[in-house]
Design a protein around this motif. Sequence first.
Motif, mmCIF file in Angstrom:
data_model
loop_
_atom_site.group_PDB
_atom_site.id
_atom_site.type_symbol
_atom_site.label_atom_id
_atom_site.label_comp_id
_atom_site.label_asym_id
_atom_site.label_seq_id
_atom_site.Cartn_x
_atom_site.Cartn_y
_atom_site.Cartn_z
ATOM 1 N N THR A 152 0.821 -1.214 0.000
ATOM 2 C CA THR A 152 0.000 0.000 0.000
ATOM 3 C C THR A 152 0.855 1.265 0.000
ATOM 4 O OG1 THR A 152 -0.218 -0.007 2.424
ATOM 5 C CG2 THR A 152 -1.921 -1.149 1.159
ATOM 6 N N TRP A 202 -14.115 -8.412 -2.193
ATOM 7 C CA TRP A 202 -13.026 -8.274 -3.152
ATOM 8 C C TRP A 202 -12.093 -7.130 -2.788
ATOM 9 C CZ3 TRP A 202 -11.163 -11.479 -6.726
ATOM 10 C CH2 TRP A 202 -11.959 -12.556 -7.125
ATOM 11 N N ASN A 203 -12.401 -6.410 -1.728
ATOM 12 C CA ASN A 203 -11.494 -5.397 -1.199
ATOM 13 C C ASN A 203 -10.274 -6.110 -0.612
ATOM 14 O OD1 ASN A 203 -10.189 -3.434 0.382
ATOM 15 N ND2 ASN A 203 -12.096 -2.415 0.900
ATOM 16 N N PRO A 204 -9.051 -5.741 -0.997
ATOM 17 C CA PRO A 204 -7.872 -6.424 -0.442
ATOM 18 C C PRO A 204 -7.819 -6.420 1.083
ATOM 19 C CG PRO A 204 -7.242 -5.024 -2.274
ATOM 20 C CD PRO A 204 -8.690 -4.736 -2.005
ATOM 21 N N PRO A 228 -11.234 -14.384 -2.541
ATOM 22 C CA PRO A 228 -10.175 -13.868 -1.665
ATOM 23 C C PRO A 228 -10.419 -14.089 -0.178
ATOM 24 C CG PRO A 228 -10.721 -12.273 -3.358
ATOM 25 C CD PRO A 228 -11.778 -13.338 -3.422
ATOM 26 N N GLY A 235 -5.268 -15.345 -1.232
ATOM 27 C CA GLY A 235 -5.824 -14.104 -1.738
ATOM 28 C C GLY A 235 -5.007 -12.893 -1.307
ATOM 29 N N SER A 236 -4.544 -12.890 -0.051
ATOM 30 C CA SER A 236 -3.738 -11.773 0.448
ATOM 31 C C SER A 236 -2.403 -11.688 -0.284
ATOM 32 C CB SER A 236 -3.494 -11.940 1.949
ATOM 33 O OG SER A 236 -4.713 -11.952 2.662
ATOM 34 N N TRP A 239 -2.994 -10.340 -3.772
ATOM 35 C CA TRP A 239 -3.217 -8.897 -3.784
ATOM 36 C C TRP A 239 -1.908 -8.142 -3.567
ATOM 37 C CZ3 TRP A 239 -6.694 -6.323 -6.024
ATOM 38 C CH2 TRP A 239 -8.032 -6.696 -6.031
ATOM 39 N N CYS A 240 -1.092 -8.593 -2.609
ATOM 40 C CA CYS A 240 0.180 -7.915 -2.337
ATOM 41 C C CYS A 240 1.091 -7.959 -3.553
ATOM 42 C CB CYS A 240 0.879 -8.556 -1.131
ATOM 43 S SG CYS A 240 0.043 -8.266 0.447
ATOM 44 N N LEU A 243 -0.443 -5.546 -6.291
ATOM 45 C CA LEU A 243 -0.302 -4.126 -5.962
ATOM 46 C C LEU A 243 1.153 -3.673 -6.035
ATOM 47 C CD1 LEU A 243 -2.818 -3.863 -2.970
ATOM 48 C CD2 LEU A 243 -3.170 -3.116 -5.340
#
Length: 260
Positions: A152, A202-204, A228, A235-236, A239-240, A243
């Motif tokens: 992030t 679906w929000n990380p 996720p 899923g985590s 996403w990482c 991103l």
Amino acid sequence: MSTVAYDGTALLGRQLRRMRNNPGLLILTQTMPISMLLFFGYVFGSALAMPGREYRSFLVPGLLVATAAGGIMTGMFQAAQDTHRGVMDRLRTLPISRSAVPLGQAVADLVVTAAGTVPFLLVGLAVGWRVEGGVLEAVGALGLLLLFRFATTWIGIFLGLLTRNEEAAGQLGGATFLLPLLSSAYIPTDGLPGWLRTAAEWNPISAVATALRDLFGNAPVPTDGAWPVTHPIAGSLAWCLVLTGVFMPLAVRRYAYGER
């Protein structure tokens, strides 16, 4: 590679000294999650179907992840501030690796986040949260948390370099407060309307919060949600990876070429 490591270490020191010289902001960012834990834990916990200690055990991992998502705001503000004040232009004139400057900021933020997690966890223990899984699982949860913060922060650095204005970055950064609200950070998503539940799952933040609850042993993994959150660790990590893989090159390129 050695040049990047050497220059990055030097710029890491610069960022840490910068944070040390701005203790007000540092104290605010470290105490805000604790204040939210006490407020949400005792106010919201009395209004939900998960009262008291049960809700606080659910809340602590969610707040950890919501705080990690704050890397967008801090990364954006610091990058925009340096750009607006001409620091980035001066750094570009130095014979240093182009990727070392944003990398130093990202790693410095990671160090401060790791240190700030300790008092938050101690307060969590004081209000009834417990690590109910194994030690290795708990270490894995903290590693996953820091990995998400790292991802992030790169989003924030890119947006800060893009806006080039600390006032605009501050206003845009405030909007990131809404991201945890549209997730399972504070409440379970199974009671949300269909379309809103899908967006939240679906929000990380939801994936990472669910993974932490699973690794800490605080809540079971849902079996009827989006991919996720039914496979939160995978899923985590996905996403990482996405991103970081998208925004790290964008941030480095934006820094290297300025407005172009």
